[in-house]
Design a protein around this motif. Structure first.
Motif, short mmCIF file in Angstrom:
data_model
loop_
_atom_site.label_atom_id
_atom_site.label_comp_id
_atom_site.label_asym_id
_atom_site.label_seq_id
_atom_site.Cartn_x
_atom_site.Cartn_y
_atom_site.Cartn_z
N SER A 61 64.63 -46.53 6.77
CA SER A 61 65.08 -47.85 6.22
C SER A 61 66.02 -48.62 7.11
O SER A 61 66.51 -48.12 8.16
CB SER A 61 65.65 -47.57 5.13
N PHE A 105 72.80 -58.55 -0.98
CA PHE A 105 71.86 -58.86 -2.30
C PHE A 105 71.73 -60.18 -2.49
O PHE A 105 72.74 -60.98 -3.10
CB PHE A 105 72.36 -58.03 -3.54
N ASN A 140 70.18 -58.27 4.69
CA ASN A 140 70.01 -58.98 3.64
C ASN A 140 68.71 -58.19 2.78
O ASN A 140 67.61 -58.12 3.24
CB ASN A 140 69.44 -60.33 4.00
N ALA A 141 69.16 -57.94 1.56
CA ALA A 141 68.27 -57.30 0.57
C ALA A 141 68.05 -58.68 -0.28
O ALA A 141 68.82 -59.04 -1.33
CB ALA A 141 68.92 -56.06 -0.21
N ASP A 142 66.75 -59.10 -0.08
CA ASP A 142 66.48 -60.37 -0.63
C ASP A 142 65.45 -59.86 -1.80
O ASP A 142 64.54 -59.22 -1.56
CB ASP A 142 65.79 -61.35 0.34
N PHE A 143 65.56 -60.83 -2.97
CA PHE A 143 64.71 -60.71 -4.04
C PHE A 143 64.10 -62.18 -4.64
O PHE A 143 64.61 -62.83 -5.62
CB PHE A 143 65.42 -60.19 -5.44
N LYS A 159 59.75 -54.83 -0.23
CA LYS A 159 60.15 -54.86 -1.80
C LYS A 159 60.64 -53.75 -2.16
O LYS A 159 61.85 -53.65 -3.04
CB LYS A 159 59.12 -55.29 -2.52
N GLU A 213 62.15 -51.04 -0.47
CA GLU A 213 63.40 -50.76 0.24
C GLU A 213 64.34 -51.71 -0.29
O GLU A 213 65.40 -51.06 -0.54
CB GLU A 213 63.05 -51.16 1.73
N ASN A 214 64.26 -52.77 -0.73
CA ASN A 214 65.22 -53.53 -1.20
C ASN A 214 65.51 -52.90 -2.62
O ASN A 214 66.86 -52.95 -3.04
CB ASN A 214 64.92 -55.18 -1.32
#
Length: 147
Positions: free
Chosen positions: A21, A41, A76-79, A92, A94-95
């Protein structure tokens, strides 16, 4: 049968390599360069405070200096929600794993400063009250206190 078994092993091995990761890579880099990790996040296309955080802090020259001067490794863990902004299935997943580990409440934006081992040193719920300079200075001060 041998060919099938070999093919399966190759796929498993390839997935295993890819499964490393961004956090693991950031931890290795942070350890090598004596850096901290900033994990953010965000909901880049729907969360107004997230958008402001990126525009006013993450994209600022002051913050970018933290990266170029080996103070932090940024993740950056983006959603995103919009179809056109969707991430790859791997990203997705991994986030989601990062959220399971560090953002169980599902806060957005939620920013964490971690040491290379993944221990939380500081967290910011929502949009930080500081401007980019003060935010960056706070991170530098925390790093200095880690020595």
């Amino acid at each position: 049968m041998k060919k099938l078994f070999s093919a399966i092993l190759m796929v498993v091995f390839a997935v295993g390599i890819h499964a490393q990761s961004r956090l693991e890579n950031a931890q290795k880099l942070a350890l090598e360069n004596k850096e901290l990790i900033l994990l953010n996040f965000s909901g880049s296309d729907w969360c107004i405070p997230c958008i402001k955080l990126h525009k006013n802090i993450i994209e600022s020259d002051e913050f970018k200096k933290l990266e170029t001067e080996n103070v932090v490794v940024y993740i950056n863990a983006d959603f995103p929600r919009n179809k056109k902004n969707q991430l790859s299935p791997e990203l997705k997943k991994e986030n989601a794993l990062l959220a399971d580990q560090y953002n169980k409440k599902g806060l957005f934006p939620y920013t964490l400063l971690l040491n290379p081992e993944g221990k939380i040193l500081k967290s910011w719920e929502g949009l930080p009250a500081e401007n980019a300079s003060a935010f960056s200075k706070e991170i530098r001060d925390i790093k200095e206190n880690q020595k």
